[in-house]
Scaffold this motif. Structure first.
Motif, mmCIF file in Angstrom:
data_model
loop_
_atom_site.group_PDB
_atom_site.id
_atom_site.type_symbol
_atom_site.label_atom_id
_atom_site.label_comp_id
_atom_site.label_asym_id
_atom_site.label_seq_id
_atom_site.Cartn_x
_atom_site.Cartn_y
_atom_site.Cartn_z
ATOM 1 N N GLU A 159 -2.374 4.242 3.629
ATOM 2 C CA GLU A 159 -1.693 3.557 4.732
ATOM 3 C C GLU A 159 -2.150 2.106 4.811
ATOM 4 O OE1 GLU A 159 -1.469 3.852 9.622
ATOM 5 O OE2 GLU A 159 -1.704 5.693 8.432
ATOM 6 N N LEU A 160 -1.187 1.202 4.782
ATOM 7 C CA LEU A 160 -1.470 -0.230 4.889
ATOM 8 C C LEU A 160 -0.639 -0.816 6.022
ATOM 9 C CD1 LEU A 160 -2.610 -2.941 4.006
ATOM 10 C CD2 LEU A 160 -0.871 -3.045 2.207
ATOM 11 N N ASN A 161 -1.330 -1.323 7.033
ATOM 12 C CA ASN A 161 -0.674 -1.929 8.196
ATOM 13 C C ASN A 161 -1.015 -3.405 8.220
ATOM 14 O OD1 ASN A 161 0.210 -2.804 10.692
ATOM 15 N ND2 ASN A 161 -0.459 -0.983 11.792
ATOM 16 N N ALA A 162 -0.021 -4.233 7.931
ATOM 17 C CA ALA A 162 -0.215 -5.684 7.939
ATOM 18 C C ALA A 162 0.795 -6.353 8.870
ATOM 19 C CB ALA A 162 -0.080 -6.247 6.529
ATOM 20 N N ASN A 163 1.202 -5.649 9.923
ATOM 21 C CA ASN A 163 2.156 -6.184 10.887
ATOM 22 C C ASN A 163 1.599 -7.411 11.610
ATOM 23 O OD1 ASN A 163 3.753 -3.945 10.270
ATOM 24 N ND2 ASN A 163 2.980 -2.757 11.999
ATOM 25 N N PHE A 164 2.504 -8.253 12.097
ATOM 26 C CA PHE A 164 2.137 -9.401 12.940
ATOM 27 C C PHE A 164 1.116 -10.309 12.267
ATOM 28 C CE2 PHE A 164 3.603 -6.107 15.883
ATOM 29 C CZ PHE A 164 4.566 -6.806 16.601
ATOM 30 N N ASN A 165 1.494 -10.783 11.096
ATOM 31 C CA ASN A 165 0.728 -11.805 10.401
ATOM 32 C C ASN A 165 1.680 -12.932 10.011
ATOM 33 O OD1 ASN A 165 -2.305 -11.198 9.728
ATOM 34 N ND2 ASN A 165 -1.281 -9.207 9.634
ATOM 35 N N LYS A 166 1.311 -13.704 9.006
ATOM 36 C CA LYS A 166 2.170 -14.788 8.523
ATOM 37 C C LYS A 166 2.442 -14.636 7.037
ATOM 38 C CE LYS A 166 0.590 -18.128 11.988
ATOM 39 N NZ LYS A 166 0.034 -19.503 12.229
ATOM 40 N N LEU A 167 2.515 -13.398 6.590
ATOM 41 C CA LEU A 167 2.700 -13.133 5.164
ATOM 42 C C LEU A 167 4.052 -13.640 4.689
ATOM 43 C CD1 LEU A 167 1.386 -9.446 4.993
ATOM 44 C CD2 LEU A 167 0.137 -11.548 4.427
ATOM 45 N N SER A 168 4.049 -14.420 3.619
ATOM 46 C CA SER A 168 5.298 -14.884 3.013
ATOM 47 C C SER A 168 5.618 -14.096 1.740
ATOM 48 C CB SER A 168 5.216 -16.380 2.691
ATOM 49 O OG SER A 168 4.129 -16.659 1.823
ATOM 50 N N GLN A 169 4.628 -13.371 1.223
ATOM 51 C CA GLN A 169 4.851 -12.539 0.051
ATOM 52 C C GLN A 169 3.744 -11.493 -0.059
ATOM 53 O OE1 GLN A 169 4.768 -15.167 -3.320
ATOM 54 N NE2 GLN A 169 2.541 -15.398 -3.267
ATOM 55 N N LEU A 170 4.023 -10.457 -0.856
ATOM 56 C CA LEU A 170 3.035 -9.430 -1.160
ATOM 57 C C LEU A 170 2.656 -9.563 -2.632
ATOM 58 C CD1 LEU A 170 4.677 -6.373 0.665
ATOM 59 C CD2 LEU A 170 2.819 -7.809 1.492
ATOM 60 N N PRO A 171 1.509 -9.043 -3.037
ATOM 61 C CA PRO A 171 1.124 -9.120 -4.459
ATOM 62 C C PRO A 171 2.220 -8.557 -5.360
ATOM 63 C CG PRO A 171 -0.734 -8.372 -3.155
ATOM 64 C CD PRO A 171 0.431 -8.435 -2.222
ATOM 65 N N ASP A 172 2.560 -9.275 -6.428
ATOM 66 C CA ASP A 172 3.689 -8.915 -7.293
ATOM 67 C C ASP A 172 3.581 -7.519 -7.877
ATOM 68 O OD1 ASP A 172 4.904 -11.318 -6.844
ATOM 69 O OD2 ASP A 172 4.080 -12.289 -8.624
ATOM 70 N N THR A 173 2.394 -7.115 -8.250
ATOM 71 C CA THR A 173 2.224 -5.837 -8.948
ATOM 72 C C THR A 173 1.685 -4.727 -8.045
ATOM 73 O OG1 THR A 173 0.033 -6.552 -9.687
ATOM 74 C CG2 THR A 173 1.870 -6.965 -11.172
ATOM 75 N N ILE A 174 1.886 -4.883 -6.756
ATOM 76 C CA ILE A 174 1.333 -3.931 -5.791
ATOM 77 C C ILE A 174 1.817 -2.508 -6.045
ATOM 78 C CG2 ILE A 174 3.178 -4.308 -4.080
ATOM 79 C CD1 ILE A 174 1.010 -4.079 -1.913
ATOM 80 N N GLY A 175 3.039 -2.358 -6.503
ATOM 81 C CA GLY A 175 3.599 -1.032 -6.723
ATOM 82 C C GLY A 175 3.056 -0.318 -7.937
ATOM 83 N N PHE A 176 2.510 -1.063 -8.884
ATOM 84 C CA PHE A 176 1.965 -0.453 -10.089
ATOM 85 C C PHE A 176 0.638 0.257 -9.829
ATOM 86 C CE2 PHE A 176 4.279 -3.886 -12.683
ATOM 87 C CZ PHE A 176 5.391 -3.076 -12.823
ATOM 88 N N GLU A 177 -0.102 -0.198 -8.825
ATOM 89 C CA GLU A 177 -1.459 0.292 -8.618
ATOM 90 C C GLU A 177 -1.603 1.223 -7.410
ATOM 91 O OE1 GLU A 177 -3.485 -0.245 -10.915
ATOM 92 O OE2 GLU A 177 -2.442 -1.848 -11.972
ATOM 93 N N LEU A 178 -0.946 0.925 -6.306
ATOM 94 C CA LEU A 178 -1.118 1.725 -5.081
ATOM 95 C C LEU A 178 -0.212 2.946 -5.110
ATOM 96 C CD1 LEU A 178 -1.421 -1.098 -2.400
ATOM 97 C CD2 LEU A 178 -3.212 -0.015 -3.768
ATOM 98 N N ILE A 179 -0.454 3.813 -6.067
ATOM 99 C CA ILE A 179 0.455 4.930 -6.313
ATOM 100 C C ILE A 179 0.298 6.058 -5.293
ATOM 101 C CG2 ILE A 179 0.638 4.462 -8.779
ATOM 102 C CD1 ILE A 179 -1.471 6.591 -9.272
ATOM 103 N N THR A 180 -0.746 6.000 -4.438
ATOM 104 C CA THR A 180 -0.914 7.022 -3.402
ATOM 105 C C THR A 180 -0.458 6.541 -2.031
ATOM 106 O OG1 THR A 180 -3.208 6.346 -2.970
ATOM 107 C CG2 THR A 180 -2.854 8.057 -4.635
ATOM 108 N N LEU A 181 0.055 5.320 -1.942
ATOM 109 C CA LEU A 181 0.447 4.739 -0.660
ATOM 110 C C LEU A 181 1.616 5.506 -0.046
ATOM 111 C CD1 LEU A 181 -0.446 2.308 1.097
ATOM 112 C CD2 LEU A 181 1.483 1.047 0.144
ATOM 113 N N LYS A 182 1.432 5.948 1.199
ATOM 114 C CA LYS A 182 2.463 6.716 1.901
ATOM 115 C C LYS A 182 3.149 5.922 3.005
ATOM 116 C CE LYS A 182 0.119 11.140 1.080
ATOM 117 N NZ LYS A 182 -0.540 12.316 1.713
#
Length: 346
Positions: free
Chosen positions: A122-145
């Motif tokens: 679980e990753l909660n990054a609500n209410f920040n100023k994020l303009s992008q997420l790491p490009d390869t985030i989907g390749f590694e966080l394979i258990t993210l629900k």
């Protein structure tokens, strides 16, 4: 005498183990929330014994690299509602981390090393100023629900988002999304998708959104979407669809007012009509017949409700000489012949 001494030592050993377990239980969670901390005090305990650390509701502007690197058994880290502008790169050392809450801060990016937190669920990054997420985030966080990134400044989601096959909840509302990744169908466990309130930015959806076979809730409200993909009519598990605040023409407002069942039926009929219409583009077999690749013929006979039923027979196969020329190369590319957009295009 030896026997009596053995009997005496055994209870002492049990008491020592019990004391040790009680001490470990006390160190399992360290709660420093709501203490108006501007910096973290020097720890007087073994950080390797902590599995939950709560630093929320303080005034922290940074987390020391050395501190994070020593939290080797940490499973829950909560730093929401602080003044953090970034996370330490050593966050990647938390190989056992399952829950990370960084909401309500000032972060403009997440460190690439977060991809090393491969146990993250679980990753909660609500209410920040994020303009992008790491490009390869989907390749590694394979258990993210669960991925919650609402109320940021995201323009797009990484293409690798479609590799998060364990994902069940994706909340990306209140951003600046221009589009969604094309191959969403890989999110086979996704149950809730919320991309509402991207306002003037999000004006179309990929066809693959209708291939999310586990989807139960879909919130598309308050965007600039004019047409829903026909494929949404195939979402058998869908129970909640929110489309208010969009300038929809397909399906028309009268259909939308009748509810989810009417919308799905309309889109199904539209998709089937596009598939059967003689004015639509022919299938790839038809194209090959047209250009003389197959020496086949069409047999027509049976009629149902005044519509001719056709069966295609291929008695022999001819070579494809000449089809490798530049003129035909693009015409018979797999992406064109097998694209669902082409097959069901309007």
């Amino acid at each position: 005498m030896m026997y009596e001494q053995q009997q005496f030592q055994q209870p002492m050993l049990k008491m020592d183990m019990r004391k040790k377990s009680i001490e470990e239980e006390k160190l399992e969670m360290l709660d420093l929330s709501g203490m108006s901390l501007e910096s973290l005090p020097s720890p007087s305990i073994n950080l390797a014994t902590i599995c939950k650390l709560d630093l929320s509701n303080n005034n922290l502007q940074n987390i020391p690299e050395s501190l994070t690197a020593r939290l080797l058994n940490l499973m829950v880290l909560d730093v929401h509602s602080n003044q953090l502008r970034s996370l330490p790169n050593s966050i990647g050392c938390l190989s056992k981390l399952k829950i990370l809450n960084v909401s309500g801060n000032l972060m403009e990016y997440l460190p690439k090393t977060i991809e090393n937190c491969r146990a993250l669920e679980e990753l909660n990054a609500n209410f920040n100023k994020l303009s992008q997420l790491p490009d390869t985030i989907g390749f590694e966080l394979i258990t993210l629900k669960k991925l919650s990134v609402n109320s940021n400044k995201l323009i797009f989601l990484p293409r690798t988002t479609s590799h998060l096959t364990a994902l069940r909840v994706l909340d990306a509302r209140l951003n600046c999304l221009r589009s969604l990744p094309d191959d969403l169908e890989n999110l086979i466990n996704l149950e809730t998708l919320n991309v509402s309130q991207n306002f003037q930015y999000l004006d179309s959806l990929p066809y693959s959104i209708g291939l999310l076979l586990s989807l139960v809730e879909l919130d598309l409200s308050y965007n600039k979407i004019k047409s829903l993909p026909d494929s949404i009519g195939c979402l058998k598990k869908l129970q909640k669809l929110s489309v208010e605040g969009n300038p929809l023409t397909s399906p028309p407002p009268l259909v939308v007012e009748q509810g989810l069942h009417a919308v799905k039926e309309y889109l199904c009929q539209k998709m089937n009509a596009g598939h059967q219409s003689p004015t639509k583009k022919k299938s790839w077999v038809g194209k090959l017949v047209k250009y003389g690749t197959f020496n086949g013929y069409v047999r027509s006979g049976a009629r149902e409700r005044d519509q001719e039923c056709e069966a295609f027979i291929m008695p022999e196969y001819r070579t494809m000489d000449g089809l490798a020329s530049p003129r035909y190369k693009g015409m018979f590319s797999p992406s064109r012949l097998f694209s669902p957009r082409t097959y069901f295009s309007n």
